[in-house]
Design an enzyme around this catalytic site. Structure first.
Site, mmCIF file in Angstrom:
data_model
loop_
_atom_site.group_PDB
_atom_site.id
_atom_site.type_symbol
_atom_site.label_atom_id
_atom_site.label_comp_id
_atom_site.label_asym_id
_atom_site.label_seq_id
_atom_site.Cartn_x
_atom_site.Cartn_y
_atom_site.Cartn_z
ATOM 1 N N LYS A 175 45.173 -13.520 -8.811
ATOM 2 C CA LYS A 175 44.060 -12.646 -8.264
ATOM 3 C C LYS A 175 43.836 -11.938 -9.057
ATOM 4 O O LYS A 175 45.045 -11.261 -10.014
ATOM 5 C CB LYS A 175 45.202 -11.723 -7.146
ATOM 6 C CG LYS A 175 45.011 -11.079 -5.940
ATOM 7 C CD LYS A 175 43.881 -10.641 -6.359
ATOM 8 C CE LYS A 175 44.263 -9.017 -6.367
ATOM 9 N NZ LYS A 175 43.050 -7.904 -6.623
ATOM 10 N N SER A 228 48.251 -0.423 -13.145
ATOM 11 C CA SER A 228 48.675 0.283 -12.741
ATOM 12 C C SER A 228 50.696 0.985 -12.777
ATOM 13 O O SER A 228 50.659 0.180 -11.458
ATOM 14 C CB SER A 228 47.712 1.738 -12.106
ATOM 15 O OG SER A 228 48.238 1.402 -11.352
ATOM 16 N N CYS A 283 46.031 -1.155 -22.849
ATOM 17 C CA CYS A 283 47.479 -0.178 -22.963
ATOM 18 C C CYS A 283 48.010 0.201 -23.525
ATOM 19 O O CYS A 283 48.860 0.959 -23.476
ATOM 20 C CB CYS A 283 48.254 -0.995 -21.124
ATOM 21 S SG CYS A 283 48.725 -3.103 -22.432
HETATM 22 P P1 NAD Z 1 45.549 -1.008 -10.672
HETATM 23 O O1 NAD Z 1 47.027 -0.793 -10.994
HETATM 24 O O2 NAD Z 1 43.905 0.001 -9.651
HETATM 25 O O3 NAD Z 1 45.318 -2.868 -9.951
HETATM 26 C C1 NAD Z 1 45.491 -3.550 -10.771
HETATM 27 C C2 NAD Z 1 45.814 -4.488 -9.220
HETATM 28 O O4 NAD Z 1 46.464 -4.159 -8.585
HETATM 29 C C3 NAD Z 1 44.586 -5.284 -9.496
HETATM 30 O O5 NAD Z 1 44.689 -6.621 -9.406
HETATM 31 C C4 NAD Z 1 43.659 -4.586 -7.867
HETATM 32 O O6 NAD Z 1 43.498 -5.753 -7.089
HETATM 33 C C5 NAD Z 1 45.376 -4.644 -7.042
HETATM 34 N N1 NAD Z 1 45.988 -2.999 -6.911
HETATM 35 C C6 NAD Z 1 44.655 -2.048 -6.699
HETATM 36 N N2 NAD Z 1 45.452 -0.852 -6.116
HETATM 37 C C7 NAD Z 1 46.659 -2.000 -5.170
HETATM 38 C C8 NAD Z 1 47.139 -1.056 -3.941
HETATM 39 N N3 NAD Z 1 47.745 -0.061 -3.326
HETATM 40 N N4 NAD Z 1 48.248 -2.056 -3.584
HETATM 41 C C9 NAD Z 1 48.520 -3.409 -4.214
HETATM 42 N N5 NAD Z 1 47.873 -3.551 -5.315
HETATM 43 C C10 NAD Z 1 46.646 -3.326 -5.767
HETATM 44 O O7 NAD Z 1 44.458 -1.710 -12.100
HETATM 45 P P2 NAD Z 1 43.568 -1.721 -13.134
HETATM 46 O O8 NAD Z 1 42.996 0.169 -12.748
HETATM 47 O O9 NAD Z 1 42.609 -2.819 -12.475
HETATM 48 O O10 NAD Z 1 43.462 -1.221 -14.513
HETATM 49 C C11 NAD Z 1 44.007 -0.331 -15.184
HETATM 50 C C12 NAD Z 1 45.985 0.427 -15.303
HETATM 51 O O11 NAD Z 1 46.390 -1.313 -16.121
HETATM 52 C C13 NAD Z 1 45.805 0.780 -16.513
HETATM 53 O O12 NAD Z 1 46.959 2.132 -15.904
HETATM 54 C C14 NAD Z 1 46.493 0.224 -17.650
HETATM 55 O O13 NAD Z 1 47.512 0.677 -18.439
HETATM 56 C C15 NAD Z 1 47.219 -0.850 -16.848
HETATM 57 N N6 NAD Z 1 47.164 -2.305 -17.904
HETATM 58 C C16 NAD Z 1 48.772 -1.941 -18.291
HETATM 59 C C17 NAD Z 1 49.227 -3.621 -19.122
HETATM 60 C C18 NAD Z 1 50.558 -3.169 -19.527
HETATM 61 O O14 NAD Z 1 50.626 -5.277 -20.519
HETATM 62 N N7 NAD Z 1 51.080 -2.515 -19.862
HETATM 63 C C19 NAD Z 1 47.812 -4.242 -19.772
HETATM 64 C C20 NAD Z 1 46.901 -3.931 -18.802
HETATM 65 C C21 NAD Z 1 45.978 -2.660 -18.415
#
Ligand code: NAD
Length: 486
Positions: A175, A228, A283
């Site tokens: 996804k 996130s 991240c």
């Molecule tokens: P996000 O959490 O908004 O989205 C990630 C995934 O979750 C997406 O596929 C999205 O469709 C889904 N999603 C979004 N809101 C949701 C909800 N309320 N309920 C269920 N699913 C939901 O993250 P983003 O903005 O796409 O990515 C950036 C974030 O990812 C930053 O916080 C970054 O630090 C983090 N990140 C962490 C790592 C790590 O290794 N720790 C790596 C890359 C990115």
């Protein structure tokens, strides 16, 4: 952006499928133009994909690993042959620079290379436990598993999970982030071209609704998530409460502790590269620099280095207009609270791409630990400098973060470096390295609110996540002495 792409549908059983779902526009952050649209799937669409994956699992899981891995040798070669196309796709859909996009695809290739070494890593164990009685342990796949990805690495994050999980015999539902769905579809097409049987790798597009459906689906055995912290918690709790194994990686606030004896040029260039690479949307990005004692000479050089970064040239776009506004909001608030903006990236415009989403490099000095910008994830090309009187205070500032993805120290003193290596509360530590990503075979994963779950997501640690142990005891000699243990 003159380039457009066909609508992104789901990819199930080796073919595009579309069921007339609602669509979302996909825009390029480079100039804000629409480049495609993506379907937002329903629970019924997920059912279809899981059924396809379950069907494929029967034969894929019983194919010997040395045969399974051949697909990934071919896939790695295909990525190498098509690296220019894949790079451009990442550049357009995510907005990072071409060189950053190329590095991302190169990392996907390295991750696939690691998956190709799996047969060397996953052989089982065997021991004669009583006379003529043997126990053997094998690592078996789980079944249908899911991988949920964020926007910031549209090609690499799917490669954190899929190659390892599939080589180990699982079938997967990917996804992608609905903001950047194009790279995952190319991945699915190229895996098929490499010989992956239909149904082993499926892509289901969508947003919150489909993520919740994945966490609830009885046919899915394990869920990996990257995104996130807010959503990582939701996914971890929901998938676990449905009795699935789950590893959920969350956000970050990485502290780089800089000591006065640090090598000036290496530190200034590494810290600025860490905070600005991928427009700060990593991240592993440096979010806070803890300046211990007299570090003004290093800060002065950082300011010079940061000023060589030009949005739209060697500094990419941020993902959306909302992200741009959020990042500038943090800078405004910190400035109003008394912090000093040394390099100001607000209001950046790229000629010819005026509708793109850009923030210039930003260095803010004299941020205090209580400010919102010091505590929350900004996710932009912005670094806050927090001053500390000594190393103990510097480490205490790092330790006070809710997150714990990465931390680093810049110094020429082995003793000081060791203090930080021992005492920093983070899963990945750098010494004179601004982006301390452990490369394969080592695993990637943070601590605290940067990761929920037991294993890491890549490297050797992922083997435990994607497999379960089968323990078999055999006896072929009827005359063997038996007791309650045999
Ligand atoms: P996000 O959490 O908004 O989205 C990630 C995934 O979750 C997406 O596929 C999205 O469709 C889904 N999603 C979004 N809101 C949701 C909800 N309320 N309920 C269920 N699913 C939901 O993250 P983003 O903005 O796409 O990515 C950036 C974030 O990812 C930053 O916080 C970054 O630090 C983090 N990140 C962490 C790592 C790590 O290794 N720790 C790596 C890359 C990115």
């Amino acid at each position: 952006m003159s380039t457009t792409f066909p609508e992104v549908q789901n990819y199930v059983s080796g073919a595009m499928v579309s069921n007339g779902q609602p669509r979302l526009a996909v825009t390029s952050p480079l100039d804000g133009s629409q480049i495609s649209s993506v379907v937002l799937s329903s629970r019924k669409d997920l059912d279809v994909a899981v059924a396809a994956a379950e069907k494929a699992f029967e034969s894929w899981s019983s194919t010997p690993i040395k045969e399974r891995v051949q697909v990934f040798f071919r896939y790695k070669t295909l990525m190498e042959q098509n690296i220019d196309e894949l790079t451009r796709l990442v550049h357009i859909e995510n907005g990072k620079t071409m060189s950053e996009a190329r590095a991302e695809v190169e990392k996907s290739i390295e991750l696939t290379e690691f998956a190709c070494s799996m047969p060397q890593l996953v052989s089982g164990e065997l021991l004669e436990v009583s006379k003529g009685v043997e126990c053997r342990v094998e690592k078996k796949p789980l079944g249908v598993v899911a991988s949920i990805a964020p926007f910031n690495f549209p090609h690499m994050v799917p490669h954190w999970t899929a190659p390892n999980a599939l080589v180990l015999g699982n079938c997967m539902i990917m996804k992608p982030s609905e903001i950047v769905p194009l790279s995952s579809i190319r991945m699915a097409e190229m895996l098929k071209e490499a010989g992956l049987p239909d149904g082993v790798f499926n892509v289901v597009n969508g947003d919150k609704e489909i993520v919740e459906a994945i966490c609830d689906h009885p046919g899915i055995k394990a869920v990996s998530f990257v995104g996130s912290t807010t959503v990582a918690k939701i996914v971890y709790i929901r998938a676990s409460s449905n009795l699935k194994r789950c590893v959920a990686l969350g956000g970050a606030k990485n502290h780089l502790i800089v000591l006065p004896d640090a090598h000036v040029e290496m530190t200034a260039t590494n810290v600025v590269a860490s905070m600005s690479g991928c427009a700060g949307q990593r991240c592993m990005a440096a979010a806070a620099m803890v300046g211990v004692g007299k570090v003004d000479h290093i800060v002065a050089r950082m300011v010079e280095v940061a000023k060589t970064l030009i949005p739209g040239d060697n500094l990419g776009a941020v993902i959306s207009e909302a992200a741009r506004a959020r990042i500038e909001g943090y800078i405004n608030e910190a400035e109003a609270a008394g912090a000093k903006v040394l390099v100001d990236g607000r209001g950046a415009k790229v000629p010819g791409q005026e509708n793109g989403y850009y923030v210039g490099p930003t260095i803010i000095d004299y941020v205090t630990p209580d400010m919102r910008i010091a505590k929350e994830e900004v996710f932009g090309p912005v670094i806050s400098i927090i001053r500390a009187k000594d190393l103990d205070e510097g480490i205490a500032i790092e330790n006070s973060s809710n997150y714990g993805n990465a931390a680093a120290v810049f110094t020429q003193s082995g003793g000081m470096a060791r203090e930080v290596m021992e005492r920093a509360s983070a899963g990945m530590i750098g010494v004179n390295i601004g982006v301390p990503v452990p490369r394969e075979p080592f695993s990637f994963g943070g601590w605290n609110e940067s990761k929920f779950g037991v294993t890491d997501i890549t490297g050797k640690s992922s083997i435990e996540f994607w497999t379960q142990l089968k323990k078999t005891t055999t006896k072929w000699n009827p005359e063997a002495k038996t007791n309650w243990m045999s």
